[in-house]
Design a protein around this motif. Structure first.
Motif, PDB file in Angstrom:
ATOM      1  N   SER A  99       2.506 -13.364 -16.921  1.00 44.82           N
ATOM      2  CA  SER A  99       3.003 -14.666 -17.402  1.00 44.82           C
ATOM      3  C   SER A  99       1.885 -15.640 -17.715  1.00 44.82           C
ATOM      4  O   SER A  99       2.062 -16.857 -17.648  1.00 44.82           O
ATOM      5  CB  SER A  99       3.941 -15.304 -16.359  1.00 44.82           C
ATOM      6  OG  SER A  99       5.021 -14.442 -16.069  1.00 44.82           O
ATOM      7  N   GLY A 100       0.688 -15.109 -18.023  1.00 47.89           N
ATOM      8  CA  GLY A 100      -0.388 -15.969 -18.469  1.00 47.89           C
ATOM      9  C   GLY A 100      -1.160 -16.661 -17.368  1.00 47.89           C
ATOM     10  O   GLY A 100      -2.062 -17.449 -17.665  1.00 47.89           O
ATOM     11  N   LYS A 101      -0.847 -16.443 -16.069  1.00 49.81           N
ATOM     12  CA  LYS A 101      -1.641 -17.074 -15.013  1.00 49.81           C
ATOM     13  C   LYS A 101      -1.970 -16.039 -13.936  1.00 49.81           C
ATOM     14  O   LYS A 101      -1.194 -15.124 -13.675  1.00 49.81           O
ATOM     15  CB  LYS A 101      -0.908 -18.256 -14.408  1.00 49.81           C
ATOM     16  CG  LYS A 101       0.359 -17.923 -13.654  1.00 49.81           C
ATOM     17  CD  LYS A 101       0.926 -19.186 -13.021  1.00 49.81           C
ATOM     18  CE  LYS A 101       2.147 -18.863 -12.159  1.00 49.81           C
ATOM     19  NZ  LYS A 101       2.679 -20.064 -11.468  1.00 49.81           N
ATOM     20  N   PRO A 102      -3.147 -16.201 -13.302  1.00 47.16           N
ATOM     21  CA  PRO A 102      -3.572 -15.210 -12.297  1.00 47.16           C
ATOM     22  C   PRO A 102      -2.605 -15.157 -11.114  1.00 47.16           C
ATOM     23  O   PRO A 102      -2.171 -16.190 -10.601  1.00 47.16           O
ATOM     24  CB  PRO A 102      -4.945 -15.721 -11.855  1.00 47.16           C
ATOM     25  CG  PRO A 102      -5.394 -16.628 -12.953  1.00 47.16           C
ATOM     26  CD  PRO A 102      -4.152 -17.253 -13.505  1.00 47.16           C
ATOM     27  N   GLN A 103      -2.273 -13.956 -10.727  1.00 44.23           N
ATOM     28  CA  GLN A 103      -1.448 -13.732  -9.550  1.00 44.23           C
ATOM     29  C   GLN A 103      -1.958 -12.497  -8.810  1.00 44.23           C
ATOM     30  O   GLN A 103      -2.843 -11.799  -9.283  1.00 44.23           O
ATOM     31  CB  GLN A 103       0.026 -13.513  -9.951  1.00 44.23           C
ATOM     32  CG  GLN A 103       0.726 -14.747 -10.457  1.00 44.23           C
ATOM     33  CD  GLN A 103       2.196 -14.475 -10.714  1.00 44.23           C
ATOM     34  OE1 GLN A 103       2.591 -13.330 -10.911  1.00 44.23           O
ATOM     35  NE2 GLN A 103       3.001 -15.531 -10.717  1.00 44.23           N
ATOM     36  N   PHE A 104      -1.394 -12.272  -7.626  1.00 45.23           N
ATOM     37  CA  PHE A 104      -1.747 -11.077  -6.851  1.00 45.23           C
ATOM     38  C   PHE A 104      -0.502 -10.246  -6.595  1.00 45.23           C
ATOM     39  O   PHE A 104       0.581 -10.782  -6.365  1.00 45.23           O
ATOM     40  CB  PHE A 104      -2.370 -11.462  -5.500  1.00 45.23           C
ATOM     41  CG  PHE A 104      -3.809 -11.878  -5.603  1.00 45.23           C
ATOM     42  CD1 PHE A 104      -4.822 -10.938  -5.463  1.00 45.23           C
ATOM     43  CD2 PHE A 104      -4.147 -13.204  -5.833  1.00 45.23           C
ATOM     44  CE1 PHE A 104      -6.158 -11.323  -5.552  1.00 45.23           C
ATOM     45  CE2 PHE A 104      -5.461 -13.592  -5.926  1.00 45.23           C
ATOM     46  CZ  PHE A 104      -6.474 -12.650  -5.787  1.00 45.23           C
ATOM     47  N   VAL A 105      -0.683  -8.938  -6.656  1.00 41.41           N
ATOM     48  CA  VAL A 105       0.328  -8.016  -6.142  1.00 41.41           C
ATOM     49  C   VAL A 105      -0.367  -7.186  -5.060  1.00 41.41           C
ATOM     50  O   VAL A 105      -1.591  -7.030  -5.059  1.00 41.41           O
ATOM     51  CB  VAL A 105       0.909  -7.089  -7.224  1.00 41.41           C
ATOM     52  CG1 VAL A 105       1.699  -7.888  -8.246  1.00 41.41           C
ATOM     53  CG2 VAL A 105      -0.180  -6.275  -7.902  1.00 41.41           C
ATOM     54  N   TYR A 106       0.420  -6.672  -4.123  1.00 42.63           N
ATOM     55  CA  TYR A 106      -0.136  -5.969  -2.964  1.00 42.63           C
ATOM     56  C   TYR A 106       0.364  -4.535  -2.932  1.00 42.63           C
ATOM     57  O   TYR A 106       1.567  -4.285  -2.989  1.00 42.63           O
ATOM     58  CB  TYR A 106       0.246  -6.706  -1.671  1.00 42.63           C
ATOM     59  CG  TYR A 106      -0.389  -8.064  -1.590  1.00 42.63           C
ATOM     60  CD1 TYR A 106      -1.587  -8.238  -0.917  1.00 42.63           C
ATOM     61  CD2 TYR A 106       0.195  -9.162  -2.217  1.00 42.63           C
ATOM     62  CE1 TYR A 106      -2.186  -9.480  -0.858  1.00 42.63           C
ATOM     63  CE2 TYR A 106      -0.387 -10.404  -2.169  1.00 42.63           C
ATOM     64  CZ  TYR A 106      -1.587 -10.559  -1.483  1.00 42.63           C
ATOM     65  OH  TYR A 106      -2.185 -11.797  -1.435  1.00 42.63           O
ATOM     66  N   GLU A 107      -0.597  -3.622  -2.860  1.00 44.26           N
ATOM     67  CA  GLU A 107      -0.284  -2.204  -2.784  1.00 44.26           C
ATOM     68  C   GLU A 107      -0.426  -1.753  -1.328  1.00 44.26           C
ATOM     69  O   GLU A 107      -1.469  -1.950  -0.701  1.00 44.26           O
ATOM     70  CB  GLU A 107      -1.226  -1.395  -3.672  1.00 44.26           C
ATOM     71  CG  GLU A 107      -0.909   0.084  -3.690  1.00 44.26           C
ATOM     72  CD  GLU A 107      -1.894   0.853  -4.567  1.00 44.26           C
ATOM     73  OE1 GLU A 107      -1.602   2.030  -4.866  1.00 44.26           O
ATOM     74  OE2 GLU A 107      -2.934   0.288  -4.932  1.00 44.26           O
ATOM     75  N   PHE A 108       0.625  -1.152  -0.792  1.00 41.27           N
ATOM     76  CA  PHE A 108       0.647  -0.738   0.609  1.00 41.27           C
ATOM     77  C   PHE A 108       0.625   0.788   0.671  1.00 41.27           C
ATOM     78  O   PHE A 108       1.426   1.459   0.022  1.00 41.27           O
ATOM     79  CB  PHE A 108       1.920  -1.265   1.288  1.00 41.27           C
ATOM     80  CG  PHE A 108       1.990  -0.991   2.759  1.00 41.27           C
ATOM     81  CD1 PHE A 108       1.358  -1.819   3.674  1.00 41.27           C
ATOM     82  CD2 PHE A 108       2.693   0.109   3.242  1.00 41.27           C
ATOM     83  CE1 PHE A 108       1.423  -1.567   5.024  1.00 41.27           C
ATOM     84  CE2 PHE A 108       2.761   0.373   4.600  1.00 41.27           C
ATOM     85  CZ  PHE A 108       2.113  -0.474   5.498  1.00 41.27           C
ATOM     86  N   LEU A 109      -0.321   1.358   1.461  1.00 41.85           N
ATOM     87  CA  LEU A 109      -0.490   2.808   1.553  1.00 41.85           C
ATOM     88  C   LEU A 109      -0.529   3.272   3.007  1.00 41.85           C
ATOM     89  O   LEU A 109      -1.119   2.605   3.865  1.00 41.85           O
ATOM     90  CB  LEU A 109      -1.807   3.239   0.888  1.00 41.85           C
ATOM     91  CG  LEU A 109      -1.857   3.320  -0.631  1.00 41.85           C
ATOM     92  CD1 LEU A 109      -3.300   3.529  -1.076  1.00 41.85           C
ATOM     93  CD2 LEU A 109      -1.005   4.478  -1.120  1.00 41.85           C
ATOM     94  N   PHE A 110       0.093   4.431   3.281  1.00 41.56           N
ATOM     95  CA  PHE A 110      -0.112   5.161   4.534  1.00 41.56           C
ATOM     96  C   PHE A 110      -1.213   6.194   4.273  1.00 41.56           C
ATOM     97  O   PHE A 110      -1.038   7.089   3.463  1.00 41.56           O
ATOM     98  CB  PHE A 110       1.162   5.907   4.958  1.00 41.56           C
ATOM     99  CG  PHE A 110       2.237   5.021   5.496  1.00 41.56           C
ATOM    100  CD1 PHE A 110       2.217   4.615   6.820  1.00 41.56           C
ATOM    101  CD2 PHE A 110       3.276   4.603   4.688  1.00 41.56           C
ATOM    102  CE1 PHE A 110       3.216   3.807   7.329  1.00 41.56           C
ATOM    103  CE2 PHE A 110       4.283   3.804   5.186  1.00 41.56           C
ATOM    104  CZ  PHE A 110       4.251   3.397   6.513  1.00 41.56           C
ATOM    105  N   HIS A 111      -2.329   6.112   4.993  1.00 41.01           N
ATOM    106  CA  HIS A 111      -3.434   7.030   4.720  1.00 41.01           C
ATOM    107  C   HIS A 111      -3.348   8.336   5.493  1.00 41.01           C
ATOM    108  O   HIS A 111      -4.143   9.238   5.252  1.00 41.01           O
ATOM    109  CB  HIS A 111      -4.774   6.352   5.022  1.00 41.01           C
ATOM    110  CG  HIS A 111      -5.214   5.445   3.933  1.00 41.01           C
ATOM    111  ND1 HIS A 111      -5.996   5.856   2.890  1.00 41.01           N
ATOM    112  CD2 HIS A 111      -4.935   4.147   3.716  1.00 41.01           C
ATOM    113  CE1 HIS A 111      -6.204   4.842   2.069  1.00 41.01           C
ATOM    114  NE2 HIS A 111      -5.576   3.784   2.548  1.00 41.01           N
ATOM    115  N   SER A 112      -2.434   8.432   6.443  1.00 46.71           N
ATOM    116  CA  SER A 112      -2.356   9.655   7.237  1.00 46.71           C
ATOM    117  C   SER A 112      -1.651  10.780   6.489  1.00 46.71           C
ATOM    118  O   SER A 112      -1.698  11.928   6.907  1.00 46.71           O
ATOM    119  CB  SER A 112      -1.628   9.387   8.565  1.00 46.71           C
ATOM    120  OG  SER A 112      -2.339   8.425   9.310  1.00 46.71           O
TER     121      SER A 112
END
Length: 471
Positions: free
Chosen positions: A365-378
């Protein structure tokens, strides 16, 4: 001994007791020796002379249903018997303890003579005829009976093995296991359980040695396999479920086929006590802490299981937990709020899950934002899946009021949120791995209360403690 001196000694003992009560792993001393003398004498002074002989103390040392402190006192008497006894009597009494204390005598306390006490116990006329049998069962006496020494093999009776390991974890439990054995002959041994007082079971030693699928002891003692076989020959209307699966049976001669052990009935056989079952996922960490304290302090038999049908929630804090498998509770650290568990197989791959929360900067939408990626590493790489959350969702999950029940996951989201500012790339956070208690892979693993609640649901334990509910 003058009354005033005795009174002073008692007062000093009581003061010492107050300090000792705050240190459960205290080193036993004269206060311990004096405090428990009357209770020990009342049970083991068989000749009624108000004194304790070496032979009477040997019996006390191997008898069940004393407290940990009482066993410490008995070992203290035995290790120092030559200097504690009343002169010329070959016996000790309360007065001889008091006199030794006021003379400034230093007490020794060690386990080095336990093997000698074991040999002396077996030399009694009632046991000497089958001493060889006892040496085959317990090569090192009571020190052969430990949670780590018993190993489940190929039969599906983790409940039985976990219960025996839990019993072996306490001083009175070691003696209870010893009391299961009622002598024998060159061909076998007799086993009697408290919950089946009307019957004993003769187990042939050849059948134990020849069956590689039976439970075993790390020090080559035969007691685990003998007890497993004794359970297999219990009457069918007693303790077990049966089926016809050839790979899930204990076969002992022409007798029972064992498929799974019912916890409440197994506890009743082993201890004579009834059973309680709680779902720990429906209670707080503080409530679980209180239960664990009581279980350990009162020598209750207990284990944890994950019964998937009854799971309230599961957030994956620990990986490689075996479902429908019993893990013995063998310790609780109140200061660190950690529970010590043991896998009956004697090895464990349980580890603390590794998580990543990776903030990614976007220009939606034309402005900086953050999304969060969640991972299980096991998880193996080919099975890993990522979950994307908006910044609003991430803040919601990090909130104390979040529906997420794991404080660890909340803190990981919060850390990612707090540290993302000014970072163009991904931010990585990983929970520390959980190391085994022993490098020898004993099957013993430590868990926080939070990890235990999120990994198991059923806490099964005896309603009665071995050291507190028996005479």
């Amino acid at each position: 001994m003058k009354p005033i001196i005795r009174a002073i000694f008692v007062l000093l003992t009581l003061a010492s007791n107050h300090l000792l009560a705050e240190q459960p792993d205290f080193r036993p001393d004269f206060a311990t020796a004096y405090r428990h003398y009357e209770a020990i004498e009342s049970r083991f002074d068989t000749d009624g002379d108000n004194q304790l002989s070496y032979e009477e103390l040997i019996e006390a040392f191997h008898a069940p249903h004393l407290t940990k402190s009482q066993y410490q006192a008995v070992r203290l008497y035995l290790v120092n018997f030559d200097t504690l006894q009343t002169t010329g009597t070959a016996r000790l009494s309360q007065n001889s303890l008091i006199q030794a204390n006021f003379s400034g005598q230093q007490l020794l306390y060690n386990h080095e003579k336990d093997w000698l006490f074991w040999s002396d116990w077996l030399s009694h006329p009632d046991r000497s005829a089958h001493a060889i049998i006892y040496y085959l069962m317990f090569p090192y006496g009571l020190t052969s009976i430990t949670p780590d020494n018993i190993l489940q093999k190929n039969y599906p009776d983790c409940v039985l093995i976990a219960a025996l390991a839990s019993i072996a974890n306490s001083e009175t439990g070691k003696r209870l296991i010893l009391q299961y054995f009622q002598g024998g002959d060159s061909g076998g041994v007799y086993v009697a359980f408290p919950g089946v007082p009307e019957q004993s079971f003769y187990i042939r030693l050849y059948d134990i040695v020849a069956n590689e699928n039976l439970a075993e002891s790390r020090d080559r003692g035969l007691w685990p396999g003998v007890l497993e076989s004794a359970f297999a020959v219990l009457p069918k209307n007693r303790k077990f479920k049966y089926n016809n699966g050839p790979l899930t049976q204990i076969k002992y001669g022409k007798f029972a086929k064992l498929h799974g052990v019912d916890p409440s009935l197994a506890f009743a056989v082993l201890t004579g006590a009834s059973t309680e079952i709680d779902n720990i996922q429906l209670q707080t960490e503080d409530h679980l802490a209180q239960q664990l304290n009581k279980i350990i302090k009162e020598d209750r038999i207990a284990f944890l299981t994950m019964e998937s049908t009854y799971s309230h929630f599961r957030t994956g804090l620990m990986s490689k937990i075996i479902p429908y498998h019993a893990y013995s509770i063998i310790g609780y650290n109140e200061a660190q709020r950690q529970v010590l568990l043991r896998n009956p197989h004697g090895n464990s791959s349980i580890i603390q899950q590794s998580f990543s929360v990776l903030p990614h900067k976007t220009n939606t939408s034309g402005k900086p934002q953050f999304v969060y990626e969640f991972l299980f590493h096991s998880f193996p790489k080919h099975l890993r899946k990522s979950f994307l959350f908006t910044e609003e969702q991430a803040r919601s999950y990090a909130s104390p009021a979040s529906n997420i029940t794991s404080n660890l996951i909340k803190s990981i989201f919060q850390s990612a949120i707090d540290n993302k500012r000014g970072i163009d790339g991904a931010y990585f956070i990983r929970a520390p791995s959980n190391s085994e208690t022993s490098q020898e892979l004993t099957g013993i693993v430590r868990m926080s209360l939070e990890e235990a609640i999120h990994s198991f649901n059923h806490l099964t334990y005896t309603a009665c403690g071995l050291s507190y509910c028996f005479p």
